[in-house]
Design an enzyme around this catalytic site. Structure first.
Site, mmCIF file in Angstrom:
data_model
loop_
_atom_site.group_PDB
_atom_site.id
_atom_site.type_symbol
_atom_site.label_atom_id
_atom_site.label_comp_id
_atom_site.label_asym_id
_atom_site.label_seq_id
_atom_site.Cartn_x
_atom_site.Cartn_y
_atom_site.Cartn_z
ATOM 1 N N LYS A 90 0.836 -1.201 0.000
ATOM 2 C CA LYS A 90 0.000 0.000 0.000
ATOM 3 C C LYS A 90 0.870 1.250 0.000
ATOM 4 O O LYS A 90 1.921 1.301 0.663
ATOM 5 C CB LYS A 90 -0.903 -0.012 1.232
ATOM 6 C CG LYS A 90 -1.916 1.126 1.305
ATOM 7 C CD LYS A 90 -2.790 0.964 2.539
ATOM 8 C CE LYS A 90 -3.805 2.077 2.668
ATOM 9 N NZ LYS A 90 -4.657 1.915 3.867
ATOM 10 N N SER A 166 -9.295 2.294 3.544
ATOM 11 C CA SER A 166 -8.409 2.987 2.633
ATOM 12 C C SER A 166 -7.476 2.061 1.854
ATOM 13 O O SER A 166 -6.744 2.524 0.970
ATOM 14 C CB SER A 166 -7.553 3.999 3.416
ATOM 15 O OG SER A 166 -6.760 3.346 4.385
ATOM 16 N N SER A 190 -9.735 -0.243 7.603
ATOM 17 C CA SER A 190 -9.212 -0.048 6.249
ATOM 18 C C SER A 190 -8.630 -1.284 5.594
ATOM 19 O O SER A 190 -8.372 -1.271 4.391
ATOM 20 C CB SER A 190 -8.159 1.070 6.254
ATOM 21 O OG SER A 190 -8.777 2.312 6.453
#
Length: 481
Positions: A90, A166, A190
């Site tokens: 990420k 996210s 997330s």
């Protein structure tokens, strides 16, 4: 447990299947990496799951791994548990040789990128092939994945829907075969929100179980964890991610256990608390409620002692968003006025809400959080696990940044089952448990006692093993090719 025959396209293989094929010589890391890169090339323009693809370095790493596997078949050994497996990171997590832009136009691309975060370092040491960085909203600020820098990331199961956030890029990548493993972060859900929306397995470990560096500006609600297409793969990945790193002074003591050991031990005799609303969630989608209730009935059939009971706390939304907004205000004040003008309107709104909080307000929020944590420690003395829906709703429309005014309800009101367990720091997972009538995935959440990561994985695996293929991984991206 070893998997059955692998799919014909190596991009559709799990990590476990790839390792088995490497060992037998039926496939190679270079072949698998090329298949994943081809899938990225084909699907990423629509999905926007990756913000950076590291084709050259990935193929170099795969070639080195292939050499090691050739030597293995002549008596050598791979360099680690994930040798040759494609993974993604990420874009909040430092990765040597690749910019970490945090979904933001405020980060200067032209600077040295010569540090690996702990999870990145451990993956390299284990021989994993890093294929790129996955998209995130700016600074990971919300449960959708859109930003001025990367645009709108979309759900592989329905391009009109969000993958959540996210870690939406990570979840979309795994669900569409753009790598079997991905690292995400989870500050209020997330990892679990996008895994549930995309039909993957996701795990938020106990806080500190996976070391972090640098620590999140949003504080001790922020965890790092795996996205995968099976619980087995996640356990394999956790054996790597949980290895110690001295840079994280908040991390837990080293854990030498093997999370694969006992993974198929089942849940017979476990005491499971079943809470369909946590006592306060008023708007659970009826198809979500029905699928999760059916999944819980199956837990009883597997021999668990299931009791429907709420933990007994009020909705901690204001605690979560208050602490989050304070973190956003902190980040905002590291930016120049010119940088502030470039930010996502949602992040800007969060920061300005944080500006309104006094020091006394923040201290009260910490005290309320502490009381919640103590209450859940006591509750988990009575039960081995708590189960709930993962998210109250299926994936909703994919929308641009700033689509509606930001407030606590808009930010997280639709995911009432995720954020409490960031506050309490307990391990929690999401496992696919069905599909809506529109074909959108539904997730079942397992919450364990603090430090009960192996138990959460074992329970998740017990359900996954008998759910009867309720989510077909081959389906979500077929129409996109």
């Amino acid at each position: 447990m070893m998997p059955s025959a692998a799919p014909a396209d190596l991009a559709d293989c799990t990590a476990t299947e790839l390792l088995q094929l490497y060992q037998s010589g039926e496939a190679s890391p270079v072949g698998a990496t090329r298949a994943v890169l081809a899938r990225i090339d084909a699907l990423n323009p629509q999905l926007k799951a990756f913000c950076l693809v590291a084709q050259e370095s990935a193929l170099q790493a795969a070639a080195a791994s292939e050499t090691r596997w050739q030597q293995f078949r002549r008596g050598g050994a791979p360099c680690g548990e994930l040798d040759g497996v494609p993974v993604s990171i990420k874009d909040l997590i430092l990765t040597r040789g690749m910019p970490t832009l945090r979904g933001s136009h405020t980060v200067d691309v032209d600077q040295p990128w010569d540090v690996d975060a702990p999870v990145t370092a451990r993956l390299r040491e284990a021989g994993a092939v890093i294929v790129g960085k996955t998209s995130t909203p700016e600074f990971g600020c919300k449960g959708e994945t859109n930003s001025p820098r990367t645009g709108i990331t979309r759900n592989p199961r329905d391009l009109s829907k969000t993958p959540g956030g996210s870690s939406g890029g990570a979840a979309a990548a795994v669900a569409s075969g753009m790598g079997p493993l991905a690292v995400g972060t989870d500050g209020a859900g997330s990892v679990r929100i996008p895994a549930a929306f995309c039909g993957n397995f996701g795990l938020k470990p106990s806080f500190g179980r996976v070391p972090a560096y640098p620590l999140s500006p949003f504080g001790s609600v922020a965890h790092l964890g795996p996205h995968s297409r099976s619980v087995f793969d996640a356990a394999l990945m956790m054996n790597v991610l949980k290895k110690p790193d001295a840079r994280d002074w908040t991390s837990l003591p080293p854990d030498s256990s093997d999370y694969l050991h006992g993974l198929d031990g089942g849940i017979r005799g476990l005491r499971i608390a079943w809470s369909p609303t946590l006592g306060y969630a008023k708007n659970v989608h009826p198809e979500v409620a029905r699928s999760v209730a059916q999944a819980v009935a199956l837990l009883s059939e597997l021999g668990a002692h299931v009791e429907q009971i709420d933990p007994g706390f009020d909705d901690p939304l204001e605690i979560t968003t208050g602490l989050w907004f304070a973190g956003a205000w902190t980040v905002w004040n590291t930016l120049s006025p010119a940088q502030q003008a470039l930010t996502d309107p949602d992040f800007r709104s969060e920061a300005l809400l944080g500006e309104k909080l006094s020091l006394l307000d923040i201290q009260r929020l910490h005290l309320q959080r502490g009381a919640l944590g103590s209450q859940m420690r006591l509750f988990m003395q009575r039960f081995d696990l708590l189960v709930t829906p993962s998210v109250a709703v299926p994936a909703f429309e994919a929308r641009p940044a700033g689509h509606s005014p930001m407030d606590p309800v808009a930010m997280l009101g639709w995911t009432p089952f995720s954020y409490p367990f960031n506050l309490t720091q307990q391990p929690a997972s999401t496992v696919p448990c069905g599909l809506t009538s529109d074909g959108l995935p539904i997730g079942l959440q397992f919450v364990g006692p603090m430090f009960g990561d192996a138990l959460v994985l074992r329970a998740s695996r017990a359900y996954e093993a008998v759910r009867g293929g309720s989510v077909d991984f081959s389906r979500p991206f077929t129409s996109l090719r």
